[in-house]
Design an enzyme around this catalytic site. Structure first.
Site, PDB file in Angstrom:
ATOM      1  N   GLU A  92      -0.506  -7.493   3.023  1.00 53.07           N
ATOM      2  CA  GLU A  92      -1.805  -7.029   3.736  1.00 53.07           C
ATOM      3  C   GLU A  92      -0.984  -6.026   4.938  1.00 53.07           C
ATOM      4  O   GLU A  92      -1.670  -4.776   5.428  1.00 53.07           O
ATOM      5  CB  GLU A  92      -2.205  -8.260   4.365  1.00 53.07           C
ATOM      6  CG  GLU A  92      -3.279  -7.999   5.325  1.00 53.07           C
ATOM      7  CD  GLU A  92      -3.439  -9.408   6.338  1.00 53.07           C
ATOM      8  OE1 GLU A  92      -3.133 -10.366   5.955  1.00 53.07           O
ATOM      9  OE2 GLU A  92      -3.686  -8.803   7.466  1.00 53.07           O
ATOM     10  N   HIS A  93      -0.064  -6.662   5.471  1.00 56.95           N
ATOM     11  CA  HIS A  93       0.861  -5.725   6.510  1.00 56.95           C
ATOM     12  C   HIS A  93       1.129  -4.380   6.084  1.00 56.95           C
ATOM     13  O   HIS A  93       0.833  -3.270   6.622  1.00 56.95           O
ATOM     14  CB  HIS A  93       1.811  -6.101   7.204  1.00 56.95           C
ATOM     15  CG  HIS A  93       1.283  -7.301   8.240  1.00 56.95           C
ATOM     16  ND1 HIS A  93       1.286  -7.267   9.409  1.00 56.95           N
ATOM     17  CD2 HIS A  93       0.708  -8.569   8.071  1.00 56.95           C
ATOM     18  CE1 HIS A  93       0.973  -8.160  10.132  1.00 56.95           C
ATOM     19  NE2 HIS A  93       0.530  -9.086   9.259  1.00 56.95           N
ATOM     20  N   GLU A 169       3.792 -11.843  14.600  1.00 58.79           N
ATOM     21  CA  GLU A 169       2.758 -12.555  14.405  1.00 58.79           C
ATOM     22  C   GLU A 169       2.810 -13.955  14.230  1.00 58.79           C
ATOM     23  O   GLU A 169       2.224 -14.752  14.624  1.00 58.79           O
ATOM     24  CB  GLU A 169       1.806 -12.000  13.509  1.00 58.79           C
ATOM     25  CG  GLU A 169       1.104 -11.056  13.580  1.00 58.79           C
ATOM     26  CD  GLU A 169      -0.298 -10.937  12.338  1.00 58.79           C
ATOM     27  OE1 GLU A 169      -0.317  -9.380  12.302  1.00 58.79           O
ATOM     28  OE2 GLU A 169      -0.568 -11.818  11.609  1.00 58.79           O
TER      29      GLU A 169
END
Lengths: 469, 257
Positions: A92-93, A169
């Site tokens: 996703e990143h 994160e």
């Protein structure tokens, strides 16, 4: 005497209102022109089409000037194993770091010039990439999204850079104790199974994409001022290339995940508040029991210090929490996956009231299983209906719901259907369903923070039944 | 309900797999991530990498480093497979546990009862005292017509071997004449043997055997005459001589008490 006055008053009001005099319309306070159930039948329909390669396209035309369009993929941490755990999250990143057609800068420019927002999230069973944009920019949005998912460029330098971002994160998540607590809940409840994983080591992204990003597991969902035929056309032109075959015919099938009644305690007396969660195995997303369980959660409700109702809140547990200052906040939650789920209560309290709060939480559960009354159930039903409607406040939540529903159920479940299923929940139905999932079952318990007072597991287990019954 | 109006999202978790909304990478601001994270920070993160991947023993930097131990050694066979739902076997597992607990409880209660009764009965008469309470008499030692006296429970016990004539005499007595009416049959098991306690029912003296006007016993203290059945016939005593509990183990053995 008072009753007859009210009757006369409302009759007069109705008669006057029928004459449509605006001044007197206010007398029709108690009368809606259309009932809630009737109004739901007039809600816009969600249209669903499937492409040849299995990709499903679903959209709801709400008439807004903006829209949210996105790709929901049935892939998440549950599909990973220990080796490749975390790949989905990392992917996703990586997705927004440039594609084969656009470099990262070009991609950003495209998106920014539209004034759009491009986002993504991963959960245990789903991954989503979506864009919020003006309704007229739908074609461009679909094109960019399809590029991002199908041909994202994964060069080494970017991967290394992203590792740092991911680490940061992760660190931030550590400070969000609610996330930590609920994560640990999954880890202990589903220990030894893929659902228990959160994030860990990172592995072969290309392999991951090849295995999981397949057309039958994808849904292109849109909500807002979108035309369904236009959307289908765009999908056909951009996304027909998504493969629907698996190499070696290995279709990743989700095997059931075993739930283990267990507990995990992360004690840290330096933290100011204790975060505690207790959960039993709940219903899967497609189970018919999910609606009674949602009503049950609505009966227990939620609370936090900002609530102004004080000891007049309708939830019994909230009243007790306020009167004895038992907690800072609590909420009844329910997480559903394709074949299992968690039904629980999460609360945050200071270190001297954990035992009492746990006692009363379980008391609330026992009450649901044994003596819940019609007024409680009616209140729960209404609260649930209100929340289901209330959370659809914008094109993005609507689009999200469309994507998730189509992945979970194969169609969007309309509000009218939810309404009917909620109305079917009576106290005896609620008691039966709650007893089936809660009564005398082994729960999973998590404690984070100064949890010395957290009740011993054997005593928690003993409070899952009542000798008086 | 106030709380629902202000926080509709709270019941939203129905659908919320717990980690669905990560920070979205919003592009207008995304550039910051790389300018802020300058060279120095990148170096730090690259160093962190070697710490975190793989997680070394002893250093915990994130809750995800906690590995739930493998409890397979302790699991019941039905829940060993992580790919099988545990709901199916939950009823049988619970039934087994509860039955085991129930059985243990029953056994425990029984054991407790036994211990308690043992302690309580230890306070009752001991064996040597109980031994004194019975007497065993060899009847062959007593010739016909003779009365023998034994000490029993601190009192004299008369055992009389009666002759046929005495038996028939006693059985023929009219009960209406007696102060304490009892037929001879009521006072003996085997008419040949009379077993009575040798304590005069008047004031407790010991009567003399084979004395008195009725062929039985005579109490010298105040002149009570008893017959061969031990019944009072003349004198101040109100009742017949007491007949204790006795039984014949066999023709030759008498157990009194």
């Amino acid at each position: 005497m008072a009753a007859s006055v009210c009757r006369v008053g409302s009759t007069v009001g109705r008669a006057l209102a029928k004459s449509r005099s605006p001044v007197l319309l206010s007398l029709r306070r108690g009368q809606a022109s259309v009932s809630y159930a009737q109004s739901l039948l007039g809600a816009p329909e969600t249209q669903l089409t499937a492409l040849d390669n299995g990709l499903r396209v679903a959209s709801e035309d709400t008439g807004h000037a903006t829209c949210t369009v996105g790709l929901w993929i049935g892939a998440g941490s549950r599909y990973e194993n220990e080796r490749n755990n975390g790949t989905g999250f990392f992917l996703e990143h990586m997705a927004f770091k440039g594609t084969k057609k656009h470099t990262q800068t070009a991609l950003e420019q495209q998106v920014e010039s539209m004034g759009a927002h491009l986002s993504a999230y991963t959960s245990r069973e789903h991954t989503a990439y979506y864009m919020k944009t003006l309704a007229k920019d739908l074609p461009k949005a679909v094109e960019l999204l399809s590029e991002v998912v199908q041909s994202c460029s994964l060069n080494e330098a970017e991967i290394e850079q992203q590792r740092g971002v991911v680490l940061r994160e992760l660190e931030e998540v550590e400070s969000n104790l609610q996330e930590v607590c609920l994560d640990l809940l999954h880890a202990t409840a589903y220990q030894g199974t893929p659902l228990g994983q959160s994030l860990g080591s990172l592995c072969d992204l290309v392999e991951y994409i090849n295995i999981h990003y397949k057309a039958p597991r994808m849904v292109l969902a849109a909500a807002g001022g979108v035309n369904h035929e236009e959307l289908v056309g765009l999908a056909k032109s951009h996304m027909s290339g998504v493969s629907f075959e698996y190499e070696g015919d290995v279709v990743p099938v989700l095997s059931p995940c075993r739930f283990t009644g267990s507990d995990i305690r992360m004690r840290d007396d330096a933290l100011p508040l204790a975060h505690v969660a207790i959960a039993v195995e709940g219903a899967s997303a497609s189970s018919p029991d999910i609606v009674p369980l949602m009503v049950a959660n609505a009966v227990i409700g939620s609370y936090d210090l900002t609530y102004g109702g004080g000891k007049h809140l309708s939830s019994r547990l909230a009243r007790i929490a306020v009167e004895d200052k038992l907690c800072h906040s609590f909420q009844a939650f329910s997480s559903s996956y394709s074949d299992t789920g968690l039904l629980g209560i999460y609360f945050v309290s200071d270190k001297h009231h954990i035992d009492d709060m746990m006692h009363w939480s379980q008391n609330a559960w026992m009450n649901l299983c044994t003596t819940v009354t019609e007024s409680d159930v009616a209140r729960g039903r209404n609260a649930l209906k209100a929340s289901l409607v209330g959370q659809l406040n914008g094109t993005t939540p609507i689009c999200d719901e469309i994507g998730r529903h189509v992945l979970n159920y194969g169609r969007r479940v309309p509000l009218a259907e939810w309404n009917a299923r909620i109305d079917a929940v009576t106290p005896s139905v609620l008691r039966d369903v709650c007893s089936k999932y809660i009564y005398d079952k082994c729960p999973a318990v998590v404690g984070v923070g100064p949890i010395e007072q957290l009740t011993d597991y054997n005593r928690i287990r003993s409070a899952m039944y009542w000798l008086r019954f | 309900m106030m709380s629902t109006v202000t926080r509709p999202g709270v019941i939203l978790p129905y659908y919320r797999a717990t980690r669905n909304t990560f920070k979205s990478l919003v592009f207008p601001g995304a550039m910051e991530l790389f300018t802020v994270a300058g060279k120095a920070e990148l170096l730090i993160y690259q160093c962190c990498l070697s710490f975190l991947f793989p997680a070394p023993a002893g250093t915990r930097l994130a809750h995800t480093d906690i590995k739930i131990p493998d409890f397979s050694d302790y699991r019941r066979p039905e829940v060993l497979d992580p790919r099988k739902s545990s709901q199916d076997s939950s009823d049988t597992r619970k039934a087994f546990s509860y039955m085991l607990t129930g059985a243990t409880a029953v056994v425990g209660v029984y054991a407790a009862k036994t211990v308690v009764t043992q302690f309580v009965t230890s306070m009752s008469a001991s064996a040597d005292v109980l031994a004194l309470s019975k007497i065993e008499i060899k009847l062959s030692d007593i010739p016909e017509g003779k009365n023998m006296t034994f000490k029993w429970r601190g009192k004299p016990l008369f055992v009389r071997h009666r002759t046929e004539k005495e038996i028939s005499t006693e059985e023929a007595v009219n009960i209406g004449e007696l102060r304490d009416p009892q037929h001879d049959k009521e006072r003996v098991i085997n008419p040949k043997w009379v077993v009575v306690i040798g304590v005069c029912t008047h004031l407790g003296c010991v009567p003399i055997a084979n004395a008195g006007d009725f062929g039985g016993y005579y109490c010298p203290c105040h002149g009570s005459h008893y017959d061969a059945s031990g019944r009072i016939r003349r004198g101040p005593a109100p009742l017949n001589l007491e007949v204790p509990y006795y039984e014949f183990l066999d023709d030759n053995t008498l157990v009194v008490g």
